[in-house]
Design an enzyme around this catalytic site. Structure first.
Site, PDB file in Angstrom:
ATOM      1  CE1 TYR A   1      -6.872   3.568  10.561  1.00 48.99           C
ATOM      2  CE2 TYR A   1      -6.020   3.787   8.328  1.00 48.99           C
ATOM      3  CZ  TYR A   1      -5.942   3.231   9.586  1.00 48.99           C
ATOM      4  OH  TYR A   1      -4.956   2.330   9.880  1.00 48.99           O
TER       5      TYR A   1
ATOM      6  CG  HIS B   1      -2.070  -0.918   1.111  1.00 50.02           C
ATOM      7  ND1 HIS B   1      -3.182  -0.827   1.914  1.00 50.02           N
ATOM      8  CD2 HIS B   1      -2.296  -1.954   0.258  1.00 50.02           C
ATOM      9  CE1 HIS B   1      -4.043  -1.787   1.580  1.00 50.02           C
ATOM     10  NE2 HIS B   1      -3.517  -2.474   0.586  1.00 50.02           N
TER      11      HIS B   1
ATOM     12  CE1 TYR C   1      -2.062   3.922   9.332  1.00 50.06           C
ATOM     13  CE2 TYR C   1      -0.717   2.756   7.751  1.00 50.06           C
ATOM     14  CZ  TYR C   1      -1.879   2.861   8.477  1.00 50.06           C
ATOM     15  OH  TYR C   1      -2.864   1.907   8.357  1.00 50.06           O
TER      16      TYR C   1
ATOM     17  N   PRO D   1      -5.597  -0.228  17.983  1.00 53.26           N
ATOM     18  CG  PRO D   1      -7.375  -1.520  17.202  1.00 53.26           C
ATOM     19  CD  PRO D   1      -6.817  -0.916  18.450  1.00 53.26           C
TER      20      PRO D   1
ATOM     21  CE  LYS E   1       2.762   3.410  13.808  1.00 53.15           C
ATOM     22  NZ  LYS E   1       3.361   3.127  12.507  1.00 53.15           N
TER      23      LYS E   1
END
Length: 393
Positions: free
Chosen positions: A201, A72, A385, A293, A297
């Protein structure tokens, strides 16, 4: 029985530590309370930071990940019914890999067994002894009721939040930090076509929702819910109706339905226990820290922990130096707290909090507007991220 490092727990932390130690000629034995099918079937998060991908590739564990994993190059923040793309590669030059934690576990177990590694499954009544001495040991009972003792130089506690290793450190020496969130995630695994090739998200006035995937045919979806939600109250039809309501919006994004293969509710919390070392006992992974979550991480922190620990043990055996063992806890905790900050921030940014008033809700939306419109803010999100760089040891 005798080895150099006794490892309690066959999750990602314990398995990877054993593999890393094997590569530098250090012997280890892993003790695991569950059987192999259970360990290999535990469904957990599946977003791997660039650093985690590099560790797996550099140590010969990445073949199946590179074939079956999904690379991704970014992610999507969605609010007010519209998508806003965060391009990781453009912002940082790095990407992430979507590859299930249970698949990583399968890969490492297969490699450890192929290399002659010792993994004891179904080890009952495991206990650590003599951790303040120079000769610690681990005792356990096998499924036939036979008792065993493992003498070792060091013990690695990789047995998770509910394991026996963290409580082995005297309570008077521990400092625990915790934040329990007033919601959980209702998660499903479904056989349905992903709506897009990267994660979404989503903030909605009814709560957070997350679109993810495991393969081009299997989706992973989450809904914000009450932390004590009874999954029996959520029929498949109700779950799909709520996902449609939260994820679809003005841009006509359409969510494909399919058979739900698994569903569960996960409470959300942040937890850190210090120190991560006492005597000859070293904690790694979920035994020392839990993250919500939202920031993806959990397993990545476990990989960082055992990367540091394996190097410290290598220095001890090859150079007779305890310096890195002495700095292990502080080194790990610097990274852990940065990951906790990011996970807390992502959770606060993307979830509905009932105690927030109208002003605070508008500030939340304004912050999202700022993040997606500022290159500096997007870069900060992307850097965290895809994973901060490892510190040199």
């Amino acid at each position: 029985m005798r080895t150099q490092v006794g490892i309690i727990g066959a999750g990602p932390a314990g398995l990877l530590l054993s593999h890393l130690l094997h590569l530098v000629g250090i012997e280890s034995v892993i003790l695991e309370a569950r059987d192999r099918p259970y360990v290999e079937g535990r469904i957990r998060a599946g977003v791997l930071e660039q650093g985690t991908v590099d560790v797996l590739n550099d140590t010969g564990l990445g073949a199946r990940m590179n074939t079956e994993g999904l690379l991704h190059h970014g992610t999507t923040l969605r609010f007010r019914g519209r998508n806003h793309h965060i391009d990781f590669v453009d912002l940082t030059g790095k990407a992430v890999m979507v590859y299930g934690q249970h698949e990583v576990v399968k890969d490492i177990i297969a490699q450890r067994l192929a290399d002659g590694g010792k993994i004891v499954f179904e080890a009952a009544d495991v206990a650590a002894h003599g951790i303040e001495s120079d000769a610690p040991s681990i005792t356990w009972r096998d499924k036939d009721g036979k008792d065993y003792t493992l003498d070792c130089d060091f013990i690695a506690g990789c047995d998770g939040f509910h394991g026996i290793c963290r409580p082995a450190i005297p309570a008077a020496l521990q400092q625990n930090y915790e934040r329990v969130y007033p919601f959980g995630w209702l998660g499903i695994l479904a056989r349905s076509k992903p709506v897009q090739e990267e994660l979404i998200y989503n903030l909605h006035d009814r709560g957070f929702a997350l679109f993810s995937m495991r393969t081009p045919e299997i989706t992973r979806l989450y809904l914000q819910c009450q932390p004590d939600e009874d999954i029996a109250n959520w029929s498949d039809d109700r779950i799909w109706a709520e996902l449609h309501h939260r994820l679809e919006g003005e841009d006509r994004l359409k969510l494909a339905e399919g058979p739900i293969l698994q569903k569960s509710v996960t409470p959300m919390r942040s937890f850190v226990s210090t120190p991560m070392r006492h005597g000859r006992l070293f904690l790694a992974g979920d035994s020392a820290h839990i993250v919500p979550p939202t920031g993806a991480k959990g397993m990545n922190l476990a990989v960082a922990d055992v990367r540091y620990l394996s190097r410290a043990l290598d220095a001890y055996y090859k150079k007779n130096s305890s310096d890195l063992l002495g700095s292990y806890s502080d080194l790990c905790l610097r990274r852990i707290w940065k990951a906790q900050r990011f996970s807390w921030w992502m959770t606060s940014l993307l979830h509905k909090f009932d105690e927030r008033n109208a002003f605070e809700n508008e500030v939340q939306l304004s912050e999202l507007d700022y993040v997606v419109s500022s290159r500096a803010a997007k870069t900060s999100l992307a850097e965290n991220y895809v994973g901060l760089p490892f510190e040199d040891q």
